[in-house]
Design an enzyme around this catalytic site. Sequence first.
Site, short mmCIF file in Angstrom:
data_model
loop_
_atom_site.label_atom_id
_atom_site.label_comp_id
_atom_site.label_asym_id
_atom_site.label_seq_id
_atom_site.Cartn_x
_atom_site.Cartn_y
_atom_site.Cartn_z
N LEU A 26 -2.23 -12.51 1.68
CA LEU A 26 -3.48 -13.07 1.19
C LEU A 26 -3.64 -12.90 -0.32
O LEU A 26 -4.63 -13.36 -0.90
CB LEU A 26 -4.66 -12.39 1.90
CG LEU A 26 -4.81 -12.68 3.39
CD1 LEU A 26 -5.83 -11.74 4.02
CD2 LEU A 26 -5.20 -14.13 3.62
N LYS A 76 7.97 -0.87 -2.42
CA LYS A 76 7.14 0.10 -3.14
C LYS A 76 7.92 1.31 -3.66
O LYS A 76 7.49 1.97 -4.60
CB LYS A 76 5.97 0.55 -2.27
CG LYS A 76 4.99 -0.58 -1.97
CD LYS A 76 3.76 -0.09 -1.22
CE LYS A 76 2.78 -1.22 -0.97
NZ LYS A 76 1.53 -0.74 -0.33
N ASN A 96 3.10 -0.27 -6.42
CA ASN A 96 2.89 -1.60 -5.85
C ASN A 96 2.55 -2.64 -6.91
O ASN A 96 2.19 -3.76 -6.57
CB ASN A 96 1.78 -1.57 -4.78
CG ASN A 96 0.41 -1.37 -5.40
OD1 ASN A 96 0.26 -0.79 -6.46
ND2 ASN A 96 -0.61 -1.85 -4.71
N GLY A 138 -1.20 9.64 11.21
CA GLY A 138 0.06 9.10 10.75
C GLY A 138 0.56 9.79 9.51
O GLY A 138 -0.22 10.28 8.69
N ARG A 172 3.30 18.47 2.01
CA ARG A 172 2.74 19.76 1.58
C ARG A 172 2.80 19.94 0.07
O ARG A 172 1.86 20.48 -0.54
CB ARG A 172 3.45 20.92 2.28
CG ARG A 172 3.10 21.03 3.75
CD ARG A 172 3.34 22.43 4.29
NE ARG A 172 3.06 22.52 5.71
CZ ARG A 172 1.84 22.72 6.23
NH1 ARG A 172 0.80 22.84 5.42
NH2 ARG A 172 1.68 22.80 7.54
#
Length: 286
Positions: A26, A76, A96, A138, A172
């Site tokens: 888009l 990316k 990006n 995730g 981490r």
Amino acid sequence: MTHPLPERGGALTRCAVLGSPIAHSLSPVMHHAAYASLGLVDWDYQAYQVDDQELAGFVAGCDATWRGLSLTMPLKFAAMSLGEVDEVAALAGAANTLIFESRGRRVYNTDVGGLVWALQFAGDRPGLDKIETATVLGAGATSRSALVSLGELGARRIAIVARTPAKAERLRGLAAALQIELTIQPWGTDLPKADVLLSTVTAGGADAVADEAAASADVIFDAIYEGWPTALATAADRAGKRVVNGLDLLAGQGAVQVHLMTGQQVDPRLLLDAAHHALTPSPEAF
């Protein structure tokens, strides 16, 4: 901050989104809407199918008419080697956006700023000016940018819920750099209460935990925007929670890209409206 335009070899200033696949993007609709609102009649923005093996060659072939590239998956990480890396991109470990400047190329991560905008301003309920606690479903590529965004919003305690907890251990170091207390728990364990929950998993990935996830936080972000509403969004709406989706993120990060490419500001809501219009079937389709 306005970035210097390179000298152009023609009347048209060119920008594009690259990725593989790319036909669904888009971004051309959104960027063209921005150009129209800014009166940039000699700017163009197209989509090109480019994979990570082809990216360097494509960039090298861009002449002085080119100003900027939006880069989606799987580009990316490859983009990080193609220019001077902005501080936010370095933190997120992914870029990006690539800008052609008179002094060379520079790469940015606008997903971070886009998510900050989405959590603060998008949706139909008041946003979050500051947060303390967050849950991220995730541990993939999006989770790293999510941590940086949450850190900018003030989060100090974040729980990562991952199907493969060992994969989340890679976060981490970033959490420590952001002064965030990070906990990692396996998928299927009880979700902690939090100010905001971000689902970064693929379509359908959070369906089984939708009700529990929606009940666990005041604001629910689902990175999905196709096939909307998702099970998570439906559960959150039913629970009276504020819901933010991937389209809000796309508009927020796109507005940052427009600024980097043109030097001018545009309201992300203009891009969001253009995207919604593009996704709405025309009467002729019925």
